[in-house]
Design a protein around this motif. Structure first.
Motif, PDB file in Angstrom:
ATOM      1  N   UNK A   8       0.825  -1.207   0.000  1.00  0.00           N
ATOM      2  CA  UNK A   8       0.000   0.000   0.000  1.00  0.00           C
ATOM      3  C   UNK A   8       0.860   1.258   0.000  1.00  0.00           C
ATOM      4  N   UNK A   9       1.930   1.269   0.799  1.00  0.00           N
ATOM      5  CA  UNK A   9       2.823   2.427   0.803  1.00  0.00           C
ATOM      6  C   UNK A   9       3.429   2.632  -0.584  1.00  0.00           C
ATOM      7  N   UNK A  10       3.906   1.542  -1.189  1.00  0.00           N
ATOM      8  CA  UNK A  10       4.507   1.649  -2.519  1.00  0.00           C
ATOM      9  C   UNK A  10       3.493   2.162  -3.537  1.00  0.00           C
ATOM     10  N   UNK A  11       2.258   1.698  -3.416  1.00  0.00           N
ATOM     11  CA  UNK A  11       1.224   2.135  -4.354  1.00  0.00           C
ATOM     12  C   UNK A  11       0.970   3.630  -4.196  1.00  0.00           C
ATOM     13  N   UNK A  12       0.952   4.101  -2.959  1.00  0.00           N
ATOM     14  CA  UNK A  12       0.741   5.529  -2.712  1.00  0.00           C
ATOM     15  C   UNK A  12       1.900   6.345  -3.265  1.00  0.00           C
ATOM     16  N   UNK A  13       3.135   5.863  -3.071  1.00  0.00           N
ATOM     17  CA  UNK A  13       4.305   6.555  -3.617  1.00  0.00           C
ATOM     18  C   UNK A  13       4.209   6.614  -5.140  1.00  0.00           C
ATOM     19  N   UNK A  14       3.824   5.495  -5.740  1.00  0.00           N
ATOM     20  CA  UNK A  14       3.716   5.424  -7.194  1.00  0.00           C
ATOM     21  C   UNK A  14       2.677   6.421  -7.712  1.00  0.00           C
ATOM     22  N   UNK A  15       1.555   6.499  -7.014  1.00  0.00           N
ATOM     23  CA  UNK A  15       0.477   7.395  -7.451  1.00  0.00           C
ATOM     24  C   UNK A  15       0.922   8.859  -7.439  1.00  0.00           C
ATOM     25  N   UNK A  16       1.628   9.256  -6.395  1.00  0.00           N
ATOM     26  CA  UNK A  16       2.048  10.662  -6.333  1.00  0.00           C
ATOM     27  C   UNK A  16       3.131  10.944  -7.367  1.00  0.00           C
ATOM     28  N   UNK A  67       4.975  18.166  -5.713  1.00  0.00           N
ATOM     29  CA  UNK A  67       6.154  19.029  -5.554  1.00  0.00           C
ATOM     30  C   UNK A  67       6.744  18.894  -4.154  1.00  0.00           C
ATOM     31  N   UNK A  68       5.897  18.969  -3.130  1.00  0.00           N
ATOM     32  CA  UNK A  68       6.372  18.872  -1.750  1.00  0.00           C
ATOM     33  C   UNK A  68       6.906  17.476  -1.457  1.00  0.00           C
ATOM     34  N   UNK A  69       6.285  16.464  -2.035  1.00  0.00           N
ATOM     35  CA  UNK A  69       6.731  15.084  -1.819  1.00  0.00           C
ATOM     36  C   UNK A  69       8.146  14.887  -2.343  1.00  0.00           C
ATOM     37  N   UNK A  70       8.402  15.394  -3.544  1.00  0.00           N
ATOM     38  CA  UNK A  70       9.741  15.259  -4.132  1.00  0.00           C
ATOM     39  C   UNK A  70      10.771  16.049  -3.329  1.00  0.00           C
ATOM     40  N   UNK A  71      10.394  17.222  -2.862  1.00  0.00           N
ATOM     41  CA  UNK A  71      11.326  18.037  -2.080  1.00  0.00           C
ATOM     42  C   UNK A  71      11.663  17.365  -0.754  1.00  0.00           C
ATOM     43  N   UNK A  91       0.935  14.259 -13.153  1.00  0.00           N
ATOM     44  CA  UNK A  91       1.560  15.088 -14.180  1.00  0.00           C
ATOM     45  C   UNK A  91       1.741  16.526 -13.711  1.00  0.00           C
ATOM     46  N   UNK A  92       0.900  16.974 -12.796  1.00  0.00           N
ATOM     47  CA  UNK A  92       0.948  18.343 -12.289  1.00  0.00           C
ATOM     48  C   UNK A  92       1.644  18.362 -10.931  1.00  0.00           C
ATOM     49  N   UNK A  93       2.764  19.077 -10.797  1.00  0.00           N
ATOM     50  CA  UNK A  93       3.455  19.141  -9.504  1.00  0.00           C
ATOM     51  C   UNK A  93       2.587  19.689  -8.380  1.00  0.00           C
ATOM     52  N   UNK A  94       1.556  20.451  -8.739  1.00  0.00           N
ATOM     53  CA  UNK A  94       0.669  21.011  -7.725  1.00  0.00           C
ATOM     54  C   UNK A  94      -0.470  20.094  -7.342  1.00  0.00           C
ATOM     55  N   UNK A  95      -0.664  18.999  -8.095  1.00  0.00           N
ATOM     56  CA  UNK A  95      -1.690  18.016  -7.735  1.00  0.00           C
ATOM     57  C   UNK A  95      -1.239  17.285  -6.476  1.00  0.00           C
TER      58      UNK A  95
END
Length: 404
Positions: free
Chosen positions: A16-24, A208-212, A28-32
């Motif tokens: 489930x964690x991996x699926x959530x990471x994959x989804x984010x 965007x925040x996730x990647x940062x 396509x939109x960094x603000x999504x």
């Protein structure tokens, strides 16, 4: 719970964690954004729609309609509730990985099949019809089906993880090792942190925040990551990436080791120092001008303990220098940077402080490599960005021996 079922449960959490990471990562939109553990396991918010995703890992389970029936009923209840409240329509995604039985479900699902296999059930020997209890007609159910996606052929645990790593490589432009040990490690920790926040607003994050927040220059010790990899495999991968073949070139290598003075056992520290000297020194006669030995700085070591340690090393005939030529002398970079040779017996160069470390790293002119082992936060950053700097967080001092 048996050992086997416990392992399956843990893999289910990671799935489930991996699926959530994959989804984010796939937004396509960094603000999504995504929200964790709100409507469903992960909710996806884009500029145009909301998708509530329930994702399950049924590795040891054969597909039967009864397995996903409760999830479908819950989604239908939520569908009716938000429609009655006049809120934005939500799409629903139900995906699962099953061991077998996928042939039992033919897609797309029609209203009659939905009612018979997912909405009708028995409770205390009494048949119940969930759609009737909600007051929904066939037209309502058809509308629900138009926003419901069911996938019972979701990727396996291994294939989904491989896809996550590929997405991280694309996002950060890095190698598979860096994607896993830096970015995935941190993404996993971040996803777990989000999932346990009490307020829904704090379980929401943009791409965007996730990647940062997943970006770091250090291999951090994340218990979840290590548990997934296995401690032995984790240490072996670090050894292969950073500490295999280091003895081939006469570089100036600095090993920074942090200790906890409240739990320190001097013999453990001495074992680490001896091992560092043994593995990364070349001081035989035939090495000549290409001879070398490592520098070591022990962070967190009390001054009196450092003196005691050096006394023991000297008593045991272990050759080292520390850059202080006589009692009361100032630290001398030229002194500690002198070549280690077979004739002078130098096997280790001990740096007494961060100040001495900074001065030496800044002054030597050969290729420099810094390997920092830290228990908590990083405590050193080379002023010269051209200096190779590897940072590895540990849980305890003795982990170093398993890594190097």
């Amino acid at each position: 719970m048996t050992d086997r079922s416990a392992v399956d449960t843990i893999r289910g959490y990671f799935y489930q964690f991996d699926h959530s990471i994959l989804r984010v990562l796939q937004l396509s939109d960094p603000g999504a954004s995504i929200a964790v553990e709100c409507i469903e396991d992960v909710d996806i918010y884009t500029a145009t729609e909301i998708t509530a995703v329930q994702c399950k890992y049924y590795f040891a389970t054969e597909y039967n309609h009864s397995v996903i029936k409760p999830a479908v009923r819950y989604m239908l209840s939520h569908f009716k509730a938000i429609r009655d409240e006049g809120k934005q329509v939500v799409r629903y995604s139900l995906c699962g990985h099953f061991n077998a039985g996928q042939h039992k479900l033919t897609l797309p699902i029609d209203v009659a099949f939905l009612k018979q296999h997912f909405l009708t059930f028995s409770e205390r020997k009494v048949e119940r019809r969930h759609h009737d209890e909600l007051g929904l007609r066939d037209a309502d159910l058809a509308e629900f089906l138009s926003v419901l996606d069911v996938d019972i052929n979701a990727a396996s645990f291994e294939n989904q993880f491989a896809q996550v790593i590929r997405e991280l490589q694309t996002a950060y432009g890095c190698t598979p090792f860096t994607a896993e040990y830096f970015y995935y490690n941190n993404a996993l920790a971040l996803m777990r942190e989000l999932s346990i926040q009490p307020l829904p607003a704090n379980r929401t994050i943009t791409k965007r925040a996730f990647l940062e927040r997943s970006d770091t220059s250090s291999v951090l010790f994340n218990e979840w990551f290590v548990r997934k990899k296995g401690e032995k495999a984790h240490f072996a991968a670090l050894r292969k990436e950073y500490f295999t073949g280091l003895n081939l070139s006469p570089f100036e290598r600095f090993f920074l080791v942090e200790v906890d003075p409240t739990t320190l056992v001097r013999s453990d520290l001495k074992d680490v120092l001896h091992l560092l000297s043994k593995k990364w020194s070349k001081t035989t006669k035939r090495d000549g001008k290409s001879s070398f030995c490592p520098y070591v700085y022990v962070h967190g070591l009390p001054a009196d303990e450092l003196v005691g340690l050096k006394k023991e090393l000297a008593t045991e005939g272990f050759g080292f220098i520390d850059g202080y030529d006589f009692h009361g002398a100032d630290f001398n970079v030229k002194s500690i940077a002198k070549p280690a040779t077979h004739d002078n017996g130098i096997k280790l160069k001990v740096l007494n402080s961060i100040v001495d470390l900074e001065a030496t790293v800044g002054a030597v002119t050969k290729t420099r490599e810094v390997y920092q082992f830290h228990l908590g936060k990083s405590y050193f950053e080379p002023a010269n960005k051209a200096v190779k700097h590897v940072q590895i967080q540990l849980q305890k001092l003795t982990n170093i021996k398993a890594i190097i």
